[in-house]
Write an enzyme that holds these catalytic residues in place. Structure first.
Site, PDB file in Angstrom:
ATOM      1  N   TYR A 153      42.117  53.081  25.738  1.00  0.00           N
ATOM      2  CA  TYR A 153      43.150  52.173  25.271  1.00  0.00           C
ATOM      3  C   TYR A 153      43.779  52.588  23.942  1.00  0.00           C
ATOM      4  O   TYR A 153      44.975  52.557  23.780  1.00  0.00           O
ATOM      5  CB  TYR A 153      42.589  50.750  25.100  1.00  0.00           C
ATOM      6  CG  TYR A 153      42.343  50.008  26.399  1.00  0.00           C
ATOM      7  CD1 TYR A 153      43.348  49.269  26.998  1.00  0.00           C
ATOM      8  CD2 TYR A 153      41.101  50.031  27.011  1.00  0.00           C
ATOM      9  CE1 TYR A 153      43.134  48.569  28.184  1.00  0.00           C
ATOM     10  CE2 TYR A 153      40.868  49.334  28.193  1.00  0.00           C
ATOM     11  CZ  TYR A 153      41.887  48.613  28.777  1.00  0.00           C
ATOM     12  OH  TYR A 153      41.661  47.936  29.942  1.00  0.00           O
ATOM     13  N   ARG A 213      40.134  48.405  42.204  1.00  0.00           N
ATOM     14  CA  ARG A 213      38.863  48.306  41.489  1.00  0.00           C
ATOM     15  C   ARG A 213      38.594  46.837  41.155  1.00  0.00           C
ATOM     16  O   ARG A 213      39.405  46.185  40.502  1.00  0.00           O
ATOM     17  CB  ARG A 213      38.919  49.144  40.192  1.00  0.00           C
ATOM     18  CG  ARG A 213      37.678  48.986  39.366  1.00  0.00           C
ATOM     19  CD  ARG A 213      37.672  49.773  38.047  1.00  0.00           C
ATOM     20  NE  ARG A 213      36.443  49.439  37.368  1.00  0.00           N
ATOM     21  CZ  ARG A 213      36.315  49.186  36.065  1.00  0.00           C
ATOM     22  NH1 ARG A 213      37.360  49.278  35.270  1.00  0.00           N
ATOM     23  NH2 ARG A 213      35.166  48.849  35.553  1.00  0.00           N
ATOM     24  N   ASN A 256      30.385  48.648  33.854  1.00  0.00           N
ATOM     25  CA  ASN A 256      31.623  48.775  33.111  1.00  0.00           C
ATOM     26  C   ASN A 256      31.330  48.658  31.618  1.00  0.00           C
ATOM     27  O   ASN A 256      30.716  47.693  31.174  1.00  0.00           O
ATOM     28  CB  ASN A 256      32.605  47.664  33.484  1.00  0.00           C
ATOM     29  CG  ASN A 256      33.854  47.706  32.611  1.00  0.00           C
ATOM     30  OD1 ASN A 256      34.645  48.633  32.710  1.00  0.00           O
ATOM     31  ND2 ASN A 256      34.019  46.730  31.720  1.00  0.00           N
ATOM     32  N   GLU A 257      31.754  49.647  30.849  1.00  0.00           N
ATOM     33  CA  GLU A 257      31.698  49.580  29.380  1.00  0.00           C
ATOM     34  C   GLU A 257      30.396  48.989  28.846  1.00  0.00           C
ATOM     35  O   GLU A 257      30.394  47.896  28.276  1.00  0.00           O
ATOM     36  CB  GLU A 257      32.877  48.768  28.849  1.00  0.00           C
ATOM     37  CG  GLU A 257      34.225  49.381  29.137  1.00  0.00           C
ATOM     38  CD  GLU A 257      35.356  48.723  28.337  1.00  0.00           C
ATOM     39  OE1 GLU A 257      35.093  47.747  27.612  1.00  0.00           O
ATOM     40  OE2 GLU A 257      36.502  49.182  28.450  1.00  0.00           O
ATOM     41  N   GLU A 306      40.375  52.357  33.516  1.00  0.00           N
ATOM     42  CA  GLU A 306      41.204  51.327  32.880  1.00  0.00           C
ATOM     43  C   GLU A 306      42.113  51.954  31.842  1.00  0.00           C
ATOM     44  O   GLU A 306      41.700  52.847  31.102  1.00  0.00           O
ATOM     45  CB  GLU A 306      40.377  50.264  32.138  1.00  0.00           C
ATOM     46  CG  GLU A 306      39.729  49.246  33.005  1.00  0.00           C
ATOM     47  CD  GLU A 306      38.941  48.219  32.196  1.00  0.00           C
ATOM     48  OE1 GLU A 306      39.335  47.895  31.059  1.00  0.00           O
ATOM     49  OE2 GLU A 306      37.921  47.758  32.716  1.00  0.00           O
ATOM     50  N   ASN A 341      37.463  54.423  30.384  1.00  0.00           N
ATOM     51  CA  ASN A 341      38.476  53.447  29.993  1.00  0.00           C
ATOM     52  C   ASN A 341      39.063  53.884  28.661  1.00  0.00           C
ATOM     53  O   ASN A 341      38.328  54.098  27.696  1.00  0.00           O
ATOM     54  CB  ASN A 341      37.870  52.051  29.819  1.00  0.00           C
ATOM     55  CG  ASN A 341      37.432  51.442  31.148  1.00  0.00           C
ATOM     56  OD1 ASN A 341      37.672  52.030  32.208  1.00  0.00           O
ATOM     57  ND2 ASN A 341      36.803  50.289  31.099  1.00  0.00           N
ATOM     58  N   HIS A 356      30.132  43.914  35.598  1.00  0.00           N
ATOM     59  CA  HIS A 356      31.180  43.852  34.579  1.00  0.00           C
ATOM     60  C   HIS A 356      30.909  42.621  33.706  1.00  0.00           C
ATOM     61  O   HIS A 356      31.668  41.663  33.686  1.00  0.00           O
ATOM     62  CB  HIS A 356      32.564  43.795  35.241  1.00  0.00           C
ATOM     63  CG  HIS A 356      33.724  44.113  34.336  1.00  0.00           C
ATOM     64  ND1 HIS A 356      34.645  45.100  34.622  1.00  0.00           N
ATOM     65  CD2 HIS A 356      34.130  43.573  33.157  1.00  0.00           C
ATOM     66  CE1 HIS A 356      35.567  45.145  33.660  1.00  0.00           C
ATOM     67  NE2 HIS A 356      35.268  44.218  32.766  1.00  0.00           N
TER      68      HIS A 356
END
Ligand code: GBH
Length: 496
Positions: free
Chosen positions: A333, A101, A190-191, A399, A331, A146
């Site tokens: 975390y 990715r 992304n995010e 992620e 993602n 991103h």
């Protein structure tokens, strides 16, 4: 006496060991489950002004104000992947990943931001990278955006200018046209939370604009429209010929209710809707989460405003955005505790608007990072919440990973982190029926960790940023990950 103590210590050791083993899922991931690693353009490429590339918002902000980043680091050279992509692919090949990715730099491909001029060198860089991956049997998984907006578009208002919907779709169209024959899985964004909340709300990320509760929602609104229009473009024009899939990566902390009271359970749920739901609900369900619409409308009216700070979609837009995905990137975390905020801060802002108090208890295992506490159980709960809230969509974990301070290549902590998260993700699949089809470790290699610069290292390969060669060295976690990919097993030996 000594004998008794010894006996107790033995028992403790035995118990804690078997306890640790018990906790880990010892079955293999399914045969067709895919493993990869991830990076992003500004964090690894360097070549910030190579050929006709124009500056993006990070180039611009950090050149103008280097003190925004720890040690005044920036991404001018980063891992120099712009020049070292062949070496990168050789490492990926050795690692044995199913996919890689990475993200595309908008201002490398379209130096003017708009599609009046396509950079031949910019396009060729990615064509060469993709060809190198394909020649080595590695699938690309491309993120179109991103966080590195061309500065020239930021000068015109960036994500708060409605025209960005068309600017972005034109850019995405170039990406599909140029790379779509060789790339089958697309993550449009992304995010988005970081783009909007940190970029146009709290001023923690480029373009460092302070407009909490206003600019951040306008950004989200435009970004969602751009996303849906991109998906529809692919669906109408490219899907038949290229046969790929288009989705988005959304991130959220897990929010754990502080008590079993109704207020705290609702507060935690609000936390999820304000971070994950803001982006997921319009796409996987319909419109913004009801709780966001009503709470922000209420607070806006208390502020004396005629309209809600959260823009409204038309019925037509709601319909158009709803269902515009082929899979969902997640993602994951960390986690936060959440409880109802009894004295809500009346100032505008997506954090304040949620009217919750969040914190990370001291008992949670700390890391080198200020925000990342080790909560593998939170990943499983988040996946279950997504399944239950949005009707079990296909999920790729795009992620997950741990940072350290660059003190060791024997990164046993990182291995333990991956084992515990993967174990919970596997449990979510097997025991809870969550439809996860792939997992991506963040990150392939140490890279530019935004305002933390090179002080936080997420890589499973080490990068020597003091050497002009940006020498890559395998960490112990990379060897572990290599074995995981081969065996689909997170422990030494799997039973099934
Ligand atoms: C991802 O962001 C990014 O996609 C990637 O580029 C990045 O390198 C990687 O993760 C590691 O950070 O308010 O103190 O709780 C994760 C970004 C960082 C966003 C922490 C939320 C919360 C800070 N997250 N941040 S805090």
């Amino acid at each position: 006496m000594e004998g008794v103590q010894y006996f107790f210590i033995c028992c403790l050791l035995l118990f804690s060991e078997s306890f640790a083993d018990d906790e880990l899922n010892t079955r293999r991931f399914p045969e067709n489950f895919k493993f990869g690693v991830a990076t992003a353009s500004y964090q690894v490429e360097g070549g910030w002004n190579a050929s006709d590339k124009s500056p993006n918002i990070w180039d611009y902000a950090l050149h103008k104000n280097p003190d925004l980043v720890v040690n005044r680091d920036n991404g001018d050279v980063a891992c120099d992947s712009y020049h070292k992509y062949k070496e990168d692919v050789a490492l990926l090949k050795d690692l044995g990943v199913d996919f890689y990715r990475f993200s595309l730099s908008w201002s490398r491909i379209l130096p003017n931001g708009i599609d009046d001029k396509i950079s031949v060198d910019g396009v060729n860089y990615y064509k060469n990278l993709i060809a190198e991956l394909r020649n080595n049997n590695i699938e690309p998984l491309i993120t179109i955006y991103h966080w590195d907006l061309p500065q020239i578009l930021q000068d015109a208002g960036g994500w708060t200018n409605d025209n960005i919907v068309d600017w972005f779709v034109a850019y995405a169209n170039v990406c599909f046209k140029e790379f779509g024959n060789d790339n089958k899985n697309w993550l449009v964004f992304n995010e988005p939370k970081q783009t909007c909340q940190m970029g146009y709300g709290t001023a923690e990320h480029a373009p460092f604009i302070n407009s909490s509760g206003v600019g951040e929602y306008i950004c989200a609104h435009n970004l969602l429209k751009a996303y849906a229009k991109t998906w529809h473009l692919y669906n109408a024009v490219y899907r038949n010929v290229q046969g790929g899939r288009v989705g988005i990566t959304i991130d959220s902390s897990w929010f754990e209710p502080a008590t079993e009271s109704r207020e705290d359970i609702e507060a935690a749920e609000r936390g999820l809707h304000f971070t994950f739901g803001l982006y997921a609900n319009p796409i996987l369900n319909r419109d913004y989460p009801a709780v966001m619409k009503s709470l922000i409308a209420k607070r806006s009216s208390e502020e004396g405003l005629e309209k809600s700070r959260l823009p409204a979609f038309t019925e037509e837009e709601i319909e158009y955005i709803s269902g515009s995905y082929d899979f969902l990137g997640v993602n994951t975390y960390t986690s936060n505790m959440a409880k109802a905020e009894n004295n809500p801060d009346p100032s505008p802002g997506s954090h304040q608007d949620a009217e919750i108090a969040t914190w990370q208890p001291d008992e949670w295992e700390r890391t080198n990072s200020s925000w990342l506490k080790v909560t593998p159980w939170g990943a499983r709960k988040l996946l279950n919440w997504i399944k239950n809230t949005y009707g079990n969509p296909e999920i790729i974990i795009t992620e997950n990973g741990l940072s350290d301070d660059d003190s060791t290549l024997e990164d046993d902590n990182r291995i333990r982190f991956y084992q515990s998260y993967l174990s919970n993700i596997h449990d979510a699949m097997e025991l809870d029926g969550v439809n996860v089809t792939g997992y991506t470790a963040w990150s392939f290699m140490d890279n530019f960790e935004w305002t933390k610069g090179y002080s936080e290292r997420f890589g499973i390969y080490h990068v020597d940023f003091s050497s002009p060669n940006r020498t890559r060295t395998k960490k112990k976690s990379a060897t572990w990950y290599q074995n995981l990919i081969k065996t689909k097993c997170i422990v030494d030996e799997c039973i099934h």
